[in-house]
Design a protein around this motif. Structure first.
Motif, PDB file in Angstrom:
ATOM      1  N   TYR A 242       0.812  -1.219   0.000  1.00  0.00           N
ATOM      2  CA  TYR A 242       0.000   0.000   0.000  1.00  0.00           C
ATOM      3  C   TYR A 242       0.842   1.263   0.000  1.00  0.00           C
TER       4      TYR A 242
ATOM      5  N   VAL B 181      -7.851   4.793   2.421  1.00  0.00           N
ATOM      6  CA  VAL B 181      -6.623   4.019   2.205  1.00  0.00           C
ATOM      7  C   VAL B 181      -6.110   3.475   3.531  1.00  0.00           C
TER       8      VAL B 181
ATOM      9  N   GLN C 244      -8.256   0.513   4.492  1.00  0.00           N
ATOM     10  CA  GLN C 244      -7.939  -0.645   3.653  1.00  0.00           C
ATOM     11  C   GLN C 244      -6.634  -1.304   4.080  1.00  0.00           C
ATOM     12  N   ALA C 245      -5.630  -0.490   4.365  1.00  0.00           N
ATOM     13  CA  ALA C 245      -4.335  -1.032   4.784  1.00  0.00           C
ATOM     14  C   ALA C 245      -4.451  -1.739   6.132  1.00  0.00           C
TER      15      ALA C 245
END
Length: 52
Positions: free
Chosen positions: A2, A21, A24-25
């Motif tokens: 990522y 983000v 998600q990571a």
């Protein structure tokens, strides 16, 4: 995995994108856990094959 996405999100200044983000990571890390041990095993196996 990522790294680029995180850099782009941070550079964008879009807080919604940054939070997405980040989420998600974190989800990814929760699923796979610490991959450093698996990475070391993979490197050993690569080294073995390169010696052949």
């Amino acid at each position: 995995m990522y790294g680029v996405a995180m850099q782009q999100a941070a550079a964008s200044g879009d807080i919604s994108r940054m939070k997405e983000v980040c989420r998600q990571a974190e989800d990814y890390l929760e699923k796979v856990g610490d991959i450093s041990a698996a990475l070391q095993v993979l490197k050993v196996e690569i080294a073995k094959l390169e010696k052949k």
